[in-house]
Enzyme design. Structure first.
Site, mmCIF file in Angstrom:
data_model
loop_
_atom_site.group_PDB
_atom_site.id
_atom_site.type_symbol
_atom_site.label_atom_id
_atom_site.label_comp_id
_atom_site.label_asym_id
_atom_site.label_seq_id
_atom_site.Cartn_x
_atom_site.Cartn_y
_atom_site.Cartn_z
ATOM 1 C CD GLN A 32 31.217 9.592 -2.753
ATOM 2 O OE1 GLN A 32 32.297 9.991 -2.372
ATOM 3 N NE2 GLN A 32 30.163 9.550 -1.942
ATOM 4 N NE ARG B 207 30.404 4.563 6.770
ATOM 5 C CZ ARG B 207 31.009 3.408 6.625
ATOM 6 N NH1 ARG B 207 32.309 3.337 6.666
ATOM 7 N NH2 ARG B 207 30.312 2.311 6.447
ATOM 8 C CB CYS B 208 28.768 12.939 7.790
ATOM 9 S SG CYS B 208 28.093 14.423 8.503
ATOM 10 C CD GLU C 195 24.778 9.830 7.233
ATOM 11 O OE1 GLU C 195 25.147 10.004 6.071
ATOM 12 O OE2 GLU C 195 24.110 10.649 7.866
#
Ligand code: CDP
Length: 783
Positions: free
Chosen positions: A222, A369-370, A739
């Site tokens: 990523q 996702r945060c 997110e």
């Protein structure tokens, strides 16, 4: 470069979609790690410790090395000898063993690597590596770890399981305000250990080319640039000799940000053996060894007046970081952005503190996702507000409306240090209440309660903080968190945009092309988007924590505006007028006051190469490194309607409405897809998922029969809508969104179940709300 401020009129980036007449314009192509097959490629399999805490007495490689096809067996000691025994963790508080040396500190920890001519041979030979262990006392509970009876990390100078203490806000004043409040609630809650479980696991093909002296790493990354820098720092290989290519990735969710032992061992093996080496995790390895998320044990205290006006907030947390402190948090923020815990509410005073501990569990604390712990913070405050509403006997919507930061208070300095950029919380919640028919639902609930039926309505009105970040505050391992874009427009008016981000299914190929198209008046179908190749992309910190649109999205818009500036000169030259007479209108350059005299960007592109302006360089390209002035603060109002069967503990999410506000929307369909995906993950976390360990440290969720991923059969039908409050500082007015649904939804689900069961006196149940857990809570309440 002046930034065009966002205005309420510029609500959606419309050009691309209007032009195509197809609102579902989506680009995309695919080349995954599985597609990377190189000549003479070897395969790596890892040997894992069956013990969560054990001395390693001896490792015998003999039988494994005797297997046909086996090329090497690598142990931790081999790596230590090569100076590759340890890797740095994100924020520098700790370092992580690549392969266990001396002792293993969590179950499934990597102990050795076997390289062979086929994946099967490597896995078979891995079983023949004989490791003699001497089991040690195991600690899986951070509240036991804090007593320091057994020290997990005796390699460290500080002989304690305590990793760090972090605090922000005013302790004494908050305590005093809580003590002086008419009402004071205090609630313990856990955000359980979960795992993002992306469909594609982590993997690498490491290819050291002896001829060119270049190391190519095909990596499910990523953050390819950051990974290249880390590889260079750890191995000493200069960055120009390292080429990281992140192919298309089948889901990341923060799981593909850390550096994992498999990457290092595969790279070392390729350097030693001179052949490409492939390592792809299996599902069990992904669930047991790669970065977990959450594992926060929180206590929330809120003070309020009897009329329901909040007076103070205090949150105390114990964090379980596992055996290495590999939490993916920016350097200056050991608990990430947990300081957003005051949420959408105007607390006059607040304080939060956190202590992190080592346990015999896999390391992690990734930003699943945060935005670095914002999910835990949102859950804490949104549960806390419902606990307060329950104590006051007040409607939770009314309590929220009474305490929201008002739209005229923005930019809003929160008592814990953030300055929220923009928001209109009242409008968003009111839209949600109207759309779901809140009054009717409450009346239905009252009727059902009379009949002994349990129906709950759960609200979550979260505020997010995304877009790390302003480089003065945010870095990872010292590298500042800006991002970048490079745009080249070709002579015939098509082009390419490259950024430092790397999507994993979020659709940057579509949205980045749209931004360029919108800014330059070109066809988005002919703007190629390329990410993930460190040889070609400008330097950036990658994609996670919903930072791509707030940071790289800004860089793309500003790079495009640089091109537009240059194009204006060319327009003046071609149209033979002064630059002052040229204006950009309706996606073309026009001569002021001369109707019909205009030139399109496509024509200018050709002129840039065939008839360049005399006072400027030929060609049409630009690069922009964007260092955002602030974070962006998206928000939302989510409402869940859940029926609970008090006989069986079964829950059924009957409706779920999500109203999101991520500022200006670039692509409504992609945003909707992001919301659907995140809500599905939030639903799974609330009702089914938890990485659990028994008292002996055995990992109890090693595959998808034990760690559940929802299918379309369980997943509720999501209802979505939005409001738009542009970010005043972002070049497009956009905020991140990816997110938000994962951050905002768990509290809505739990609030709904607790609301359903509140007639029984239940005030809280920890996630996941499995049938058994809900049933036990009901039985305990009835008893
Ligand atoms: O960093 P990441 O891509 O995961 O998150 P994001 O910036 O929230 O973007 C997720 C996807 O939604 C991207 O394709 C964005 O361009 C798109 N998006 C959008 O269309 N409009 C927004 N205001 C925010 C995101």
């Amino acid at each position: 470069m002046p930034i065009t401020p966002a205005t309420p009129e510029r609500h959606a980036i419309g050009l691309a979609m209007k032009r195509k007449e197809d609102p579902r314009f989506i680009q995309g192509r695919g080349r995954y790690l599985d597609d990377i097959v190189l000549p003479n490629m070897l395969f790596l399999a890892l040997v894992h410790s069956p013990y969560p805490h054990a001395r390693i007495v001896k490792i015998d490689k003999t039988d494994a090395l005797a297997m046909p096809g086996v090329k090497a067996v690598i142990t931790g000691e081999d790596l230590v000898a090569a100076n590759l025994g340890w890797i740095p963790t994100f924020h520098g508080y700790d370092k992580q063993m690549v392969l266990a040396v001396g002792k293993a500190v969590f179950q499934y920890q990597e102990v050795a690597g076997v390289v062979a001519t086929s994946r099967e041979a490597a896995f078979d030979a891995a079983e023949l590596v004989e490791v003699e262990y001497e089991p040690l006392e195991v600690i899986v509970d951070p509240f036991v770890a804090m007593k320091d009876a057994t020290i997990i990390r005796d390699d460290r100078e500080n002989k304690t399981n305590h990793i760090y203490h972090w605090e922000v806000g005013k302790r004494d004043e908050t305590n005093a305000a809580l003590a002086a409040s008419d009402v004071h609630i205090s609630g313990k809650m856990e955000f359980q250990r979960v795992h993002p479980a992306p469909l594609e696991t982590c993997g690498i093909v490491a290819d050291m080319n002896g001829g060119s002296g270049r190391l190519t790493l095909y990596l499910t990354s990523q953050a390819p640039h950051a990974h290249r820098t880390v590889v260079s720092l750890v191995t000493g290989i200069p960055e120009d000799k390292i080429h990281v290519i992140s192919p298309d990735i089948g889901g990341g969710f923060g799981n593909k940000v850390p550096v994992y032992p498999g990457y290092v061992v595969a790279t070392a093996a390729s350097v030693i053996l001179g052949s490409p080496v492939k390592w792809v995790e299996n599902r069990t390895e992904n669930l047991t060894t790669s970065g977990f998320a959450r594992d926060y044990h929180m206590n929330v205290e809120i003070g309020a007046t009897t009329a329901g006006k909040v007076t103070a907030l205090k949150v105390t947390t114990v964090a379980d970081h596992g055996a290495f402190d590999a939490a993916a948090d920016p350097t200056k923020y050991p608990a990430g952005m947990f300081g957003i815990v005051t949420g959408s509410y105007d607390f006059p005073i607040a304080f939060t503190e956190l202590d992190a501990y080592f346990t015999n569990k896999a390391p992690g604390g990734i930003a699943y996702r945060c935005s670095f712990r914002v999910t835990e913070a949102s859950y804490a405050i949104e549960r806390g507000m419902d606990m307060l509403a329950q104590r006051l006997g007040m409607d939770p919507a009314e309590l929220r409306l009474k305490n929201f930061v008002k739209k005229e208070q923005f930019p809003y300095p929160s008592p814990l240090g953030f300055v929220y950029d923009s928001g209109d919380y009242h409008r968003t919640l009111e839209k949600a209440l109207g759309k779901i028919g809140y009054g009717d639902l409450r009346r239905e609930q009252a009727e059902k309660r009379k009949r002994g039926e349990y129906m709950g309505i759960g609200i979550s009105t979260f505020t997010e903080v995304v877009g790390a970040g302003p480089s003065k505050l945010f870095d990872i391992m010292g590298i500042k968190m800006f991002d970048s874009a490079e745009i080249r427009i070709h002579p015939t008016g098509s082009g390419i945009v490259r950024t430092g981000t790397r999507h994993q299914g979020q659709g940057h190929e579509t949205t980045w092309a749209q931004i360029v198209a919108e800014e330059l008046g070109l066809d988005p179908q002919n703007i190629l988007v390329e990410e993930g190749d460190t040889d070609t992309a400008p330097y950036g910190l990658g994609t996670y924590a919903s930072r791509s649109t707030p940071v790289a999205g800004g860089a793309i818009a500003l790079a495009a505006r640089k091109i537009r500036e240059k194009a204006k000169k060319i327009a003046a030259h071609v149209l033979e007028v002064s630059e002052d007479d040229i204006e950009w209108e309706d996606y073309k350059f026009k001569v002021s006051g001369v109707p019909g005299k205009s030139i399109t960007m496509k024509e200018i592109a050709f002129a840039a190469y065939t008839n360049p302006a005399p006072d400027s360089e030929p060609g049409l390209e630009a690069t922009f490194y964007y260092d955002p002035p602030n974070l962006t603060f998206p928000h939302g109002a989510y409402i869940a309607v859940v029926d609970v069967d008090a006989e069986t503990g079964e829950t059924k999410v009957r409706r779920f409405l999500a109203i999101d506000d991520c500022g200006v929307v670039i692509n409504p369909m992609i945003v909707e897809g992001q919301i659907h995906g995140g809500l599905t993950e939030g639903f799974a976390i609330a009702f089914m998922q938890e990485i659990r360990f028994d008292a002996s440290g055995n990992h109890l969720n090693t595959n998808f029969t034990e760690y559940l991923v929802p299918t379309s059969l369980e997943t509720p039908a999501w209802e979505t809508d939005n409001t738009v409050t542009p970010s005043p500082h972002h070049p497009l007015g956009a905020k991140g969104v990816g997110e938000s649904p994962n951050v905002g939804s768990p509290a809505a689900f739990v609030n709904a179940v607790v609301d359903a069961l509140s007639p029984l006196g239940i005030t809280h149940i920890d996630m996941p709300l499995t049938r058994a857990k809900v049933w036990h809570a009901i039985q305990a309440a009835k008893a």
